[in-house]
Design a protein around this motif. Structure first.
Motif, PDB file in Angstrom:
ATOM      1  N   PRO A   1     -35.711  87.041  -0.910  1.00 41.74           N
ATOM      2  CA  PRO A   1     -36.339  85.953  -1.676  1.00 41.74           C
ATOM      3  C   PRO A   1     -36.472  86.295  -3.160  1.00 41.74           C
ATOM      4  N   SER A   2     -36.548  87.570  -3.471  1.00 39.73           N
ATOM      5  CA  SER A   2     -36.682  87.917  -4.898  1.00 39.73           C
ATOM      6  C   SER A   2     -35.409  87.558  -5.660  1.00 39.73           C
ATOM      7  N   LEU A   3     -34.266  87.692  -5.013  1.00 42.55           N
ATOM      8  CA  LEU A   3     -33.000  87.336  -5.671  1.00 42.55           C
ATOM      9  C   LEU A   3     -32.920  85.828  -5.904  1.00 42.55           C
ATOM     10  N   VAL A   4     -33.409  85.064  -4.914  1.00 47.43           N
ATOM     11  CA  VAL A   4     -33.432  83.605  -5.075  1.00 47.43           C
ATOM     12  C   VAL A   4     -34.262  83.259  -6.307  1.00 47.43           C
ATOM     13  N   GLN A   5     -35.395  83.960  -6.445  1.00 44.67           N
ATOM     14  CA  GLN A   5     -36.272  83.708  -7.595  1.00 44.67           C
ATOM     15  C   GLN A   5     -35.568  84.068  -8.910  1.00 44.67           C
ATOM     16  N   LEU A   6     -34.890  85.206  -8.928  1.00 38.77           N
ATOM     17  CA  LEU A   6     -34.185  85.605 -10.156  1.00 38.77           C
ATOM     18  C   LEU A   6     -33.138  84.553 -10.537  1.00 38.77           C
ATOM     19  N   GLU A   7     -32.383  84.092  -9.535  1.00 36.40           N
ATOM     20  CA  GLU A   7     -31.361  83.073  -9.822  1.00 36.40           C
ATOM     21  C   GLU A   7     -32.008  81.773 -10.297  1.00 36.40           C
ATOM     22  N   ASP A   8     -33.101  81.385  -9.646  1.00 35.74           N
ATOM     23  CA  ASP A   8     -33.794  80.151 -10.062  1.00 35.74           C
ATOM     24  C   ASP A   8     -34.289  80.269 -11.500  1.00 35.74           C
ATOM     25  N   ASP A   9     -34.811  81.442 -11.838  1.00 34.51           N
ATOM     26  CA  ASP A   9     -35.300  81.646 -13.214  1.00 34.51           C
ATOM     27  C   ASP A   9     -34.157  81.522 -14.216  1.00 34.51           C
ATOM     28  N   VAL A  10     -33.034  82.158 -13.903  1.00 31.95           N
ATOM     29  CA  VAL A  10     -31.887  82.126 -14.817  1.00 31.95           C
ATOM     30  C   VAL A  10     -31.412  80.678 -14.991  1.00 31.95           C
ATOM     31  N   VAL A  11     -31.319  79.954 -13.871  1.00 27.61           N
ATOM     32  CA  VAL A  11     -30.879  78.560 -13.929  1.00 27.61           C
ATOM     33  C   VAL A  11     -31.869  77.721 -14.745  1.00 27.61           C
ATOM     34  N   SER A  12     -33.170  77.939 -14.519  1.00 33.63           N
ATOM     35  CA  SER A  12     -34.190  77.194 -15.275  1.00 33.63           C
ATOM     36  C   SER A  12     -34.079  77.440 -16.768  1.00 33.63           C
ATOM     37  N   MET A  13     -33.908  78.716 -17.131  1.00 35.78           N
ATOM     38  CA  MET A  13     -33.783  79.039 -18.554  1.00 35.78           C
ATOM     39  C   MET A  13     -32.564  78.325 -19.136  1.00 35.78           C
ATOM     40  N   ALA A  14     -31.481  78.298 -18.363  1.00 33.97           N
ATOM     41  CA  ALA A  14     -30.264  77.636 -18.844  1.00 33.97           C
ATOM     42  C   ALA A  14     -30.483  76.129 -18.968  1.00 33.97           C
ATOM     43  N   LEU A  15     -31.168  75.525 -17.984  1.00 33.04           N
ATOM     44  CA  LEU A  15     -31.421  74.080 -18.042  1.00 33.04           C
ATOM     45  C   LEU A  15     -32.204  73.725 -19.298  1.00 33.04           C
ATOM     46  N   SER A  16     -33.191  74.558 -19.639  1.00 32.63           N
ATOM     47  CA  SER A  16     -33.966  74.207 -20.825  1.00 32.63           C
ATOM     48  C   SER A  16     -33.152  74.452 -22.091  1.00 32.63           C
ATOM     49  N   LEU A  17     -32.358  75.504 -22.094  1.00 29.74           N
ATOM     50  CA  LEU A  17     -31.500  75.774 -23.256  1.00 29.74           C
ATOM     51  C   LEU A  17     -30.555  74.600 -23.530  1.00 29.74           C
ATOM     52  N   PHE A  18     -30.059  73.970 -22.462  1.00 32.77           N
ATOM     53  CA  PHE A  18     -29.092  72.878 -22.621  1.00 32.77           C
ATOM     54  C   PHE A  18     -29.753  71.501 -22.488  1.00 32.77           C
ATOM     55  N   ARG A  19     -31.079  71.482 -22.716  1.00 32.48           N
ATOM     56  CA  ARG A  19     -31.846  70.241 -22.843  1.00 32.48           C
ATOM     57  C   ARG A  19     -31.619  69.280 -21.665  1.00 32.48           C
ATOM     58  N   ALA A  20     -31.678  69.842 -20.459  1.00 31.63           N
ATOM     59  CA  ALA A  20     -31.449  69.031 -19.264  1.00 31.63           C
ATOM     60  C   ALA A  20     -32.704  68.225 -18.931  1.00 31.63           C
ATOM     61  N   PRO A  21     -32.525  67.038 -18.355  1.00 27.19           N
ATOM     62  CA  PRO A  21     -33.681  66.244 -17.932  1.00 27.19           C
ATOM     63  C   PRO A  21     -34.327  66.849 -16.689  1.00 27.19           C
TER      64      PRO A  21
END
Ligand SMILES: *Cc1c(COP(=O)(O)O)cnc(C)c1O
Length: 414
Positions: A67-87
């Protein structure tokens, strides 16, 4: 032919063989490569490696086991979504690289198109000629046709020509931000408007510059809008293992609408082991890649990426000035972001001979065919080696000109 050794050898012996073997390769730490390795400094590399090693054996396929890896991936994806101004409706997937991100975008677009219009016979994707071949690779595996459309004089997607190339079987458009071939941004605002009007999926390939362009913009460089701030953009890919500076095996595919994710997913249950469902192309996946990406992004933060962006842009400007000061050579314009191409404007100076002269002096040289030019992706590691590069380039130019050398067009610089 080498067979598996009957008895094993010691690690120290094996290690010296590897170190010895490596010494024949081009030295990326010495800035000898204009591609493949994205390197800032030893400190950042250590963070990336140590994080990778902490998850060296973990497998990101095992979502319930790690589950920790899932969290790391989710965090990376979230950071990317905000960087690319996703809704807030958006969603994303951590992938092994640009090719996988592009594949998943094409697969999702294809499956959605087939679900929406079951009568499609031979669906196609319309792209500018400069589009990365990973789209063609995906189309090849997925049974789609790719229509490549000539670009304008400044190497950008020709929106009018793309509009004309669209037909009733067109399911997707792709634009680059920026493209690998010339490093320029396609007019994504206009392509996004076209995609909206025609109700076609627009994918933005920000694999190369996705983790550089937003920070260059914050540093004051003129970067056009290319992300989810444009309503017509359905998906975006960005590689963390390029200008994100993580270990290789790290990219993201982002979707504007989480509902689209079902078209990306593969689900299977007709075997004795129950449900097998993945959102990626890969099955087993290196846990280290996600840990490295997570660690590097947290280590650098916005400030760190901005510092790197400035350094890259400064280095590019210095290199461009040095090249333009050499007789017979000029940097091709427009030159946006991290990519620099230079060619000969002197009929008596053959750029391919210059390239061969640089290879002879120990530099790995990237070549462009259209136009014939030398192709260079700037990295922070190139800042301290500029003088040496330009010194060798001056000599290569002199030799080529004085000896009237003619080099070979090299189509295989990968
Ligand atoms: C590198 C790159 C890709 C493919 O990414 P890989 O990580 O090599 O699989 C796709 N598009 C662009 C513009 C790229 O620069």
């Amino acid at each position: 032919m080498t067979a598996l050794p009957r008895t094993g050898r010691s690690w120290s012996e094996i290690k010296s063989s590897l170190v010895e073997a490596k010494s024949k390769d081009y030295g990326w730490r010495e800035g000898r490569l204009p591609l493949y390795v994205y390197y800032n400094d030893e400190e950042l590399l250590r963070v990336s490696k140590e994080a990778y090693n902490l998850y060296f054996s973990e497998n990101a396929l095992g979502r319930r086991a790690f589950p920790s890896l899932v969290q790391l991936e989710d965090d990376v994806v979230s950071m990317a979504l905000s960087l690319f101004r996703a809704p807030s409706t958006a969603s994303g997937t951590f992938t092994s690289g640009g090719t996988e991100s592009q594949f998943l975008a094409v697969k999702a677009a294809r499956n959605k198109a087939k679900a929406d219009s079951p009568k499609l016979r031979s669906p196609n994707i319309v792209v500018p000629r400069t589009c990365h071949p990973s789209i063609d690779k995906a189309a090849h595996y997925l049974g789609l046709e790719v229509v490549r459309v000539p670009v304008t004089k400044d190497f950008r997607a020709d929106v009018a020509a793309i509009s004309k190339a669209i037909n009733g079987e067109t399911i997707m458009l792709v634009a680059s931000a920026p493209g690998y071939t010339h490093g320029v941004f396609d007019p994504i605002d206009r392509l996004a408007a076209l995609a909206e009007e025609k109700k076609i999926w627009l994918h933005v390939d920000a694999c190369l510059g996705g983790f550089l362009a937003p920070f260059a913009r914050l540093e004051g460089y003129p970067i056009p809008d290319f992300d989810f701030s444009l309503p017509g953009v359905a998906s975006l890919s960005a590689d963390i293992h390029k200008y994100g500076f993580s270990a290789k095996g790290a990219s993201v595919l982002l979707l504007r609408d989480a509902q689209l994710r079902r078209y990306q997913r593969f689900e299977f249950r007709d075997w004795p082991r129950g449900v097998y469902a993945t959102d990626t192309f890969l099955g087993s996946r290196a846990g280290g890649a996600a840990a490295s990406a997570w660690a590097v992004m947290n280590y650098l933060g916005e400030e760190g990426y901005r510092r790197i962006a400035r350094r890259i842009m400064d280095t590019k400007e210095q290199l461009a000035a040095g090249i333009n000061a050499l007789p017979g050579l000029e940097v091709i314009q427009p030159s946006e972001l991290c990519m620099l191409l230079y060619r000969s404007y002197d009929a008596d100076l053959d750029i391919n001979a210059v390239a061969e002269g640089m290879v002879k002096r120990g530099w790995f040289v990237g070549r462009s065919i259209e136009p014939e030019a030398i192709h260079f992706a700037i990295n922070p590691v190139h800042s301290p080696i500029l003088d040496g590069y330009l010194r060798d380039l001056r000599k290569a130019v002199q030799d080529a000109k004085e000896q009237r050398l003619v080099g070979k067009v090299d189509e295989h610089t990968y």
